[in-house]
Write a protein that holds these residues in place. Structure first.
Motif, PDB file in Angstrom:
ATOM      1  N   ILE A 188       0.852  -1.193   0.000  1.00 16.92           N
ATOM      2  CA  ILE A 188       0.000   0.000   0.000  1.00 16.92           C
ATOM      3  C   ILE A 188       0.886   1.241   0.000  1.00 16.92           C
ATOM      4  CG2 ILE A 188      -1.744   1.303   1.292  1.00 16.92           C
ATOM      5  CD1 ILE A 188      -3.196  -1.118   1.390  1.00 16.92           C
ATOM      6  N   LEU A 189       0.585   2.137  -0.912  1.00 17.91           N
ATOM      7  CA  LEU A 189       1.283   3.418  -0.949  1.00 17.91           C
ATOM      8  C   LEU A 189       0.347   4.448  -0.334  1.00 17.91           C
ATOM      9  CD1 LEU A 189       3.605   5.227  -1.921  1.00 17.91           C
ATOM     10  CD2 LEU A 189       2.496   5.309  -4.158  1.00 17.91           C
ATOM     11  N   ASN A 213      -5.366  11.413  -0.431  1.00 15.78           N
ATOM     12  CA  ASN A 213      -6.282  10.470   0.224  1.00 15.78           C
ATOM     13  C   ASN A 213      -6.816  10.871   1.587  1.00 15.78           C
ATOM     14  OD1 ASN A 213      -4.576   7.716  -1.273  1.00 15.78           O
ATOM     15  ND2 ASN A 213      -6.571   8.531  -1.814  1.00 15.78           N
ATOM     16  N   SER A 226     -12.446   7.899  -2.341  1.00 19.00           N
ATOM     17  CA  SER A 226     -11.153   8.527  -2.635  1.00 19.00           C
ATOM     18  C   SER A 226     -10.955   8.913  -4.096  1.00 19.00           C
ATOM     19  CB  SER A 226     -10.012   7.640  -2.155  1.00 19.00           C
ATOM     20  OG  SER A 226     -10.109   6.389  -2.777  1.00 19.00           O
ATOM     21  N   PHE A 275      -9.227  -3.744  -2.841  1.00 20.59           N
ATOM     22  CA  PHE A 275      -7.786  -3.983  -2.701  1.00 20.59           C
ATOM     23  C   PHE A 275      -7.353  -3.785  -1.254  1.00 20.59           C
ATOM     24  CE2 PHE A 275      -3.421  -2.718  -2.374  1.00 20.59           C
ATOM     25  CZ  PHE A 275      -2.790  -3.672  -3.141  1.00 20.59           C
ATOM     26  N   ASP A 303      -9.846   7.450 -11.304  1.00 25.90           N
ATOM     27  CA  ASP A 303      -9.685   6.976  -9.928  1.00 25.90           C
ATOM     28  C   ASP A 303      -8.330   7.415  -9.382  1.00 25.90           C
ATOM     29  OD1 ASP A 303     -10.515   5.795  -7.569  1.00 25.90           O
ATOM     30  OD2 ASP A 303     -10.471   3.743  -8.299  1.00 25.90           O
ATOM     31  N   ASP A 304      -8.194   7.346  -8.071  1.00 27.58           N
ATOM     32  CA  ASP A 304      -6.941   7.766  -7.444  1.00 27.58           C
ATOM     33  C   ASP A 304      -5.830   6.742  -7.657  1.00 27.58           C
ATOM     34  OD1 ASP A 304      -8.240   5.907  -5.745  1.00 27.58           O
ATOM     35  OD2 ASP A 304      -7.437   6.806  -3.922  1.00 27.58           O
ATOM     36  N   ALA A 352      -4.521  -0.769  -8.965  1.00 29.31           N
ATOM     37  CA  ALA A 352      -3.663  -1.862  -8.488  1.00 29.31           C
ATOM     38  C   ALA A 352      -3.962  -3.107  -9.321  1.00 29.31           C
ATOM     39  CB  ALA A 352      -3.899  -2.082  -6.998  1.00 29.31           C
ATOM     40  N   ASN A 353      -4.873  -3.957  -8.852  1.00 31.77           N
ATOM     41  CA  ASN A 353      -5.235  -5.155  -9.627  1.00 31.77           C
ATOM     42  C   ASN A 353      -6.263  -4.865 -10.716  1.00 31.77           C
ATOM     43  OD1 ASN A 353      -3.567  -6.795  -8.002  1.00 31.77           O
ATOM     44  ND2 ASN A 353      -5.184  -6.935  -6.455  1.00 31.77           N
ATOM     45  N   GLY A 354      -6.896  -3.727 -10.625  1.00 26.15           N
ATOM     46  CA  GLY A 354      -7.834  -3.329 -11.682  1.00 26.15           C
ATOM     47  C   GLY A 354      -9.296  -3.614 -11.374  1.00 26.15           C
ATOM     48  N   ASN A 355      -9.600  -4.118 -10.198  1.00 23.87           N
ATOM     49  CA  ASN A 355     -10.997  -4.504  -9.924  1.00 23.87           C
ATOM     50  C   ASN A 355     -11.963  -3.322  -9.888  1.00 23.87           C
ATOM     51  OD1 ASN A 355     -10.564  -7.357  -9.674  1.00 23.87           O
ATOM     52  ND2 ASN A 355      -9.479  -6.896  -7.776  1.00 23.87           N
ATOM     53  N   ALA A 356     -11.539  -2.227  -9.295  1.00 17.20           N
ATOM     54  CA  ALA A 356     -12.420  -1.049  -9.238  1.00 17.20           C
ATOM     55  C   ALA A 356     -12.735  -0.580 -10.663  1.00 17.20           C
ATOM     56  CB  ALA A 356     -11.759   0.063  -8.435  1.00 17.20           C
ATOM     57  N   LYS A 415      -0.027   1.295  -9.633  1.00 18.02           N
ATOM     58  CA  LYS A 415       1.060   0.416  -9.184  1.00 18.02           C
ATOM     59  C   LYS A 415       1.203  -0.648 -10.271  1.00 18.02           C
ATOM     60  CE  LYS A 415      -0.993  -0.073  -5.342  1.00 18.02           C
ATOM     61  NZ  LYS A 415      -1.387  -0.720  -4.072  1.00 18.02           N
TER      62      LYS A 415
HETATM   63  P1  5GP Z   1      -7.753  -2.224  -7.620  1.00 15.38           P
HETATM   64  O1  5GP Z   1      -9.236  -2.361  -7.664  1.00 15.38           O
HETATM   65  O2  5GP Z   1      -7.165  -1.702  -8.911  1.00 15.38           O
HETATM   66  O3  5GP Z   1      -7.061  -3.468  -7.136  1.00 15.38           O
HETATM   67  O4  5GP Z   1      -7.423  -1.134  -6.487  1.00 15.38           O
HETATM   68  C1  5GP Z   1      -7.785   0.185  -6.704  1.00 15.38           C
HETATM   69  C2  5GP Z   1      -8.589   0.744  -5.552  1.00 15.38           C
HETATM   70  O5  5GP Z   1      -8.033   0.347  -4.297  1.00 15.38           O
HETATM   71  C3  5GP Z   1      -8.553   2.253  -5.615  1.00 15.38           C
HETATM   72  O6  5GP Z   1      -9.885   2.738  -5.751  1.00 15.38           O
HETATM   73  C4  5GP Z   1      -7.917   2.708  -4.299  1.00 15.38           C
HETATM   74  O7  5GP Z   1      -8.876   3.396  -3.526  1.00 15.38           O
HETATM   75  C5  5GP Z   1      -7.488   1.439  -3.583  1.00 15.38           C
HETATM   76  N1  5GP Z   1      -6.011   1.258  -3.573  1.00 15.38           N
HETATM   77  C6  5GP Z   1      -5.317   0.274  -4.185  1.00 15.38           C
HETATM   78  N2  5GP Z   1      -4.015   0.351  -3.907  1.00 15.38           N
HETATM   79  C7  5GP Z   1      -3.864   1.418  -3.107  1.00 15.38           C
HETATM   80  C8  5GP Z   1      -2.714   2.015  -2.485  1.00 15.38           C
HETATM   81  O8  5GP Z   1      -1.553   1.569  -2.594  1.00 15.38           O
HETATM   82  N3  5GP Z   1      -2.934   3.125  -1.737  1.00 15.38           N
HETATM   83  C9  5GP Z   1      -4.184   3.657  -1.584  1.00 15.38           C
HETATM   84  N4  5GP Z   1      -4.287   4.762  -0.829  1.00 15.38           N
HETATM   85  N5  5GP Z   1      -5.292   3.108  -2.138  1.00 15.38           N
HETATM   86  C10 5GP Z   1      -5.127   2.005  -2.894  1.00 15.38           C
END
Ligand code: 5GP
Length: 189
Positions: free
Chosen positions: A19-20, A27, A60, A99, A124-125, A128-132, A156
């Motif tokens: 997590i960053l 955030n 966020s 995530f 989006d902010d 990561a894995n792309g689920n959102a 990321k």
């Molecule tokens: P994904 O769905 O791509 O795996 O993750 C994206 C979502 O998870 C974003 O909407 C974000 O809010 C949150 N997220 C994922 N990784 C991080 C991170 O390293 N730092 C923060 N602050 N939020 C993250």
């Protein structure tokens, strides 16, 4: 975007679980002037795509989405995290695996605010894995609107969600892509 990379190096903290944390500008506390610069960058990347609406996810994503929308002169719709198990039929819904929490939740958007004919930019902010992003794409598809692409503040890259979507032909623009990070260093693509 070099200024964003520099801000991540100066103010970001890497936490366990990949997590960053960028609570000082994106955030938790919001650096509004800097958000507007990021919004301007997003607006110029998608200037010729006829975007009619920006879609993001609470909470966020809203700040960066508003910054981009202010420059593009379009409304922002944010998907809401559904609190109850039943889904009313006046919304579009999709499941998203979180995530940060590891759980799965439903996000919904009222049918009133996304329409066939809309050209949707997903913002989006973090990616990561792309689920959102996949969930927001699905909601756009359900509405009959077209997703023209996605604009992300911080991707990321090592978690693969962005490249998987790009390989499917979906346009993903990230203002900074972190390819490696540890508690002592952060490297960008
Ligand atoms: P994904 O769905 O791509 O795996 O993750 C994206 C979502 O998870 C974003 O909407 C974000 O809010 C949150 N997220 C994922 N990784 C991080 C991170 O390293 N730092 C923060 N602050 N939020 C993250």
């Amino acid at each position: 975007m070099k200024a964003l990379e520099q801000k991540i190096l100066n103010e970001g903290k890497v936490l366990p679980g990949n997590i960053l944390k960028v609570g000082s500008f994106l955030n938790h506390q919001l650096d509004v002037a800097f958000l507007m610069e990021m919004g301007e960058e997003i607006a110029s990347l998608f200037a010729s795509d006829g975007v009619s609406k920006i879609l993001t996810i609470e909470a966020s994503g809203i700040a960066i989405a508003v910054a981009a929308a202010a420059k593009m002169n379009v409304p922002v719709v944010f998907a809401k995290k559904n609190k109850t198990s039943n889904i009313p039929d006046d919304v579009y819904a999709s499941e998203v695996k979180s995530f940060t929490h590891g759980t799965t939740y439903k996000v919904v958007v009222s049918k009133e605010f996304l329409n066939k004919g809309d050209r949707v930019l997903i913002v989006d902010d973090f990616l990561a894995n792309g689920n959102a992003l996949i969930g927001l794409k699905e909601i756009t598809h359900l509405s009959g609107a077209e997703a023209v692409g996605a604009a992300i503040a911080i991707e990321k890259g090592f978690q693969g969600g962005g490249d998987a979507l790009r390989n499917q032909g979906f346009r993903v623009e990230s203002l900074a892509i972190v390819d490696e990070m540890s508690d002592t260093s952060i490297k960008f693509r």
